[in-house]
Structures are given as C-alpha cells and as structure tokens.
Motif scaffolding. Structure first.
Motif, mmCIF file in Angstrom:
data_model
loop_
_atom_site.group_PDB
_atom_site.id
_atom_site.type_symbol
_atom_site.label_atom_id
_atom_site.label_comp_id
_atom_site.label_asym_id
_atom_site.label_seq_id
_atom_site.Cartn_x
_atom_site.Cartn_y
_atom_site.Cartn_z
ATOM 1 N N HIS A 123 0.891 -1.264 -0.163
ATOM 2 C CA HIS A 123 0.135 -0.085 -0.065
ATOM 3 C C HIS A 123 0.873 1.237 0.237
ATOM 4 C CE1 HIS A 123 -3.704 -2.255 1.157
ATOM 5 N NE2 HIS A 123 -3.820 -1.841 -0.070
ATOM 6 N N GLU A 127 1.388 3.353 3.802
ATOM 7 C CA GLU A 127 1.753 2.387 4.719
ATOM 8 C C GLU A 127 3.465 2.384 4.581
ATOM 9 O OE1 GLU A 127 -0.415 -1.209 3.941
ATOM 10 O OE2 GLU A 127 -2.072 -0.064 4.650
ATOM 11 N N ARG A 174 -1.572 5.290 -1.419
ATOM 12 C CA ARG A 174 -1.929 3.927 -1.302
ATOM 13 C C ARG A 174 -1.946 3.180 -2.811
ATOM 14 N NH1 ARG A 174 -5.108 1.044 2.742
ATOM 15 N NH2 ARG A 174 -6.369 -0.385 1.639
ATOM 16 N N HIS A 237 1.243 -4.606 6.363
ATOM 17 C CA HIS A 237 0.475 -3.587 6.271
ATOM 18 C C HIS A 237 0.547 -2.329 7.529
ATOM 19 C CE1 HIS A 237 -2.160 -4.870 2.839
ATOM 20 N NE2 HIS A 237 -1.762 -6.031 3.174
ATOM 21 N N SER A 238 -0.181 -1.294 7.639
ATOM 22 C CA SER A 238 -0.538 -0.627 8.819
ATOM 23 C C SER A 238 -1.826 -0.057 8.390
ATOM 24 C CB SER A 238 0.581 0.638 9.001
ATOM 25 O OG SER A 238 0.721 1.196 7.824
#
Ligand SMILES: [Zn+2]
Length: 322
Positions: A123, A127, A174, A237-238
């Motif tokens: 992403h 991220e 993203r 991810h975050s």
C-alpha cells in the motif's frame, strides 16, 4: 527413270545414315552425362559422410557488446523512491517494474531448501513504515546472518508499490499509478473490481483493477511466487487491525501462523472486524496457489516500525512449519 532413281536412293541412304549417326551421338553423350552426374553425386555423398571437422566457437565472439558505446543510448535510470542500499552485503534482484518503471526489488538471505517470503509496501506511501521496517530487517539480517536457519531461504520484497510511495506518504500514496489497490488486484477466487465500501478504506477512490492480476506490480510478485516454492508468507500493512490469515475461509495453517505472529508481536488475533470484506488479496491468492500459510499483518500505527516486536515475529515466522 531407273538411272534417275539410283542416285536419289543413294542420297536417301546417306541422309538416313547421318541421321542415325547423329541420334546415336546424342544418345551417347546423354548416357555419358548421366553416368558422370551419378558419379559426382556419389562423390558428394561420400564427402558428406566423411567426418566434418569440429567447429570451435570462440568463447567471446557472440556475447560481448561492442567496445564503442552507442552515443545515442541513454541507460534507463532505475530510481527507487526511497533509495536503500546495504553498505556491504547482497545486492537486490529486480523482479519487475512498476507502471512508472521503478524497480521492485527482492533481497535474498540464506540458501536453505525451505523458502519464506516477506512483502512490504503493497500500500505504498500510505503504509511507508512497512517499507522502513523491511529496510531495518534487511540491515539486521545482513549483520546477523545466523538469524536465518540453515534450512531456510528468506526473500524480502521491500517495496511492492514504489510509485505509490513516491507519490505521497499519506492517503494519496496508497494506490498504484492506475489508481488500483494492489491488495485487491490478485486473481484470487473472490477478486472483484468494485466492492461494498461499508467498513472499508474510503479516503480516496480506488478499484481492484480491470481484472485480477491486471497491474505490473501484482504480476511481478505473482511470477516471483510462481517461480519459487514459498512455504510461508507475511504481507506487511499498517495499521492496528491485527493479523489476517489468508484463505476464504481462512485456512488452518494460516490461522496457526497468525496466532504465532500475534503472540510474538502483541498485534490482535483474531483481527479487529470492521465489517469490511477483503477481496483479491495477496494472502488469499497465495494460499490458493500453493503457499502453505500466509497472513496480512498490520503494524500498530502509520509511523513506527515496531522493530523489536517484528524481530520476534521474524523468529516465529522462520521457525513456522505449515
Ligand atoms: Zn495495507
């Protein structure tokens, strides 16, 4: 009458005689010709059968570029948005390119039979801290090669979405340069172009792509996985939702892996359910295509790398048997 006939008879004999001689000559020449052709053909066959001398190709003749560089050639600049390089250590391998021709790199550590894969930055700049974490892990493993068990090879794709990261660190970073959410672009069984946005990420417009695997970044990672026998996979991810097992429904080995990683890091498992339905994810496609266990794992926020927690996760990961 009779006197006149005699000489005329003689002429006829002479003419016919000449004709017959000529005909015989032509036939004779033709026969001689044919037999000599046959003879020469036979000679040629013999020559072919005779062993030909071994052809020796000079080793450098065909593969070296010309010594004079082409003055009109501009070498492509392979720019990463956040240049990362080990001062001393392995060079990355380029497994493909983003839409804007940024390289997608993989670092390889260890040389064991069992292949493990970590993917960060799917992403992009939204991220970016997952890419920072991958850089820290790469640096750490390079300094501590004993981290990798002797029967393991670990691959780290440090930034799967370099165009997104180059665009922005934040919500605008993203998607890829086609506006596609790469973690919805894998041709898993549940891939869709559009999905119900309830409970899902809604800060910018995005799609799953024209079809599953439509994006070059997706295809680069797909062909890397297909050309290896990856046993276990983490896609980073975050932020904050926890650890999501791969598979629809979640597969047992992926649930076990999620549980082990949750214990190592403190990230929630089962993950926090926002009501969002995830489609076309890397982890789902991976377990549908031969990877033993896979998870999406979220860091605790959009800023920190949680390095110590993820070092513990790395240990649990590398010792996990699906
Ligand atoms: Zn994400």
């Amino acid at each position: 009458m009779s006197r006149r006939k005699k000489p005329s008879h003689a002429w006829v004999y002479i003419i016919w005689g000449v004709n017959v001689l000529a005909l015989l000559t032509v036939l004779g020449v033709a026969i001689l010709n044919t037999s000599s052709l046959r003879a020469s053909a036979a000679d040629e066959t013999l020559a072919t059968i005779a062993p030909a001398p071994t052809r020796v190709i000079p080793p450098t003749l065909y593969f070296l570029p010309t010594l004079t560089p082409n003055p009109r050639y501009t070498p492509p600049a392979f720019e990463t948005s956040t240049p990362f390089e080990l001062a001393e250590g392995p060079r990355p391998t380029i497994i493909g390119f983003s839409l804007s021709a940024r390289p997608i790199e993989v670092y390889t550590f260890g040389a064991g039979e069992r292949e493990y894969l970590i993917v960060a930055g799917i992403h992009g700049g939204y991220e970016w801290n997952t890419i920072a974490l991958a850089n820290e892990l790469i640096t750490h493993i390079n300094e501590h090669p004993e981290t990798i068990p002797s029967d393991v090879t670990l691959y780290i794709i440090r930034n799967m979405n370099p165009d997104g990261e180059a665009r922005a660190h934040g919500v605008d970073g993203r998607v890829n340069n086609n506006g596609v959410d790469l973690n919805r672009n894998f041709p898993s069984e549940n891939w869709v172009e559009e999905w119900d946005r309830n409970g899902c990420w809604i800060y910018r417009p995005t799609t799953g792509g024209l079809y599953g695997g439509s994006e070059p970044e997706t295809r680069s990672v797909m062909s890397f996985i297909q050309s290896h026998e990856i046993e276990v996979l983490i896609s980073y991810h975050s932020a904050a939702l926890g650890v999501f097992p791969g598979g629809v429904p979640w597969t047992e080995p992926s649930k076990k892996l999620a549980n082990a990683l949750s214990k190592a890091t403190g990230y929630p498992y089962p993950p926090i359910d926002t009501g969002c339905e995830y489609t076309g994810t890397l982890a789902d496609w991976a377990v549908e295509n031969g990877v033993g266990a896979a998870v999406d794992m979220e860091l605790s926020n959009h800023r920190d790398t949680d390095f110590q927690e993820n070092l513990k996760a790395l240990k649990a990961f590398l010792n996990f048997n699906p």
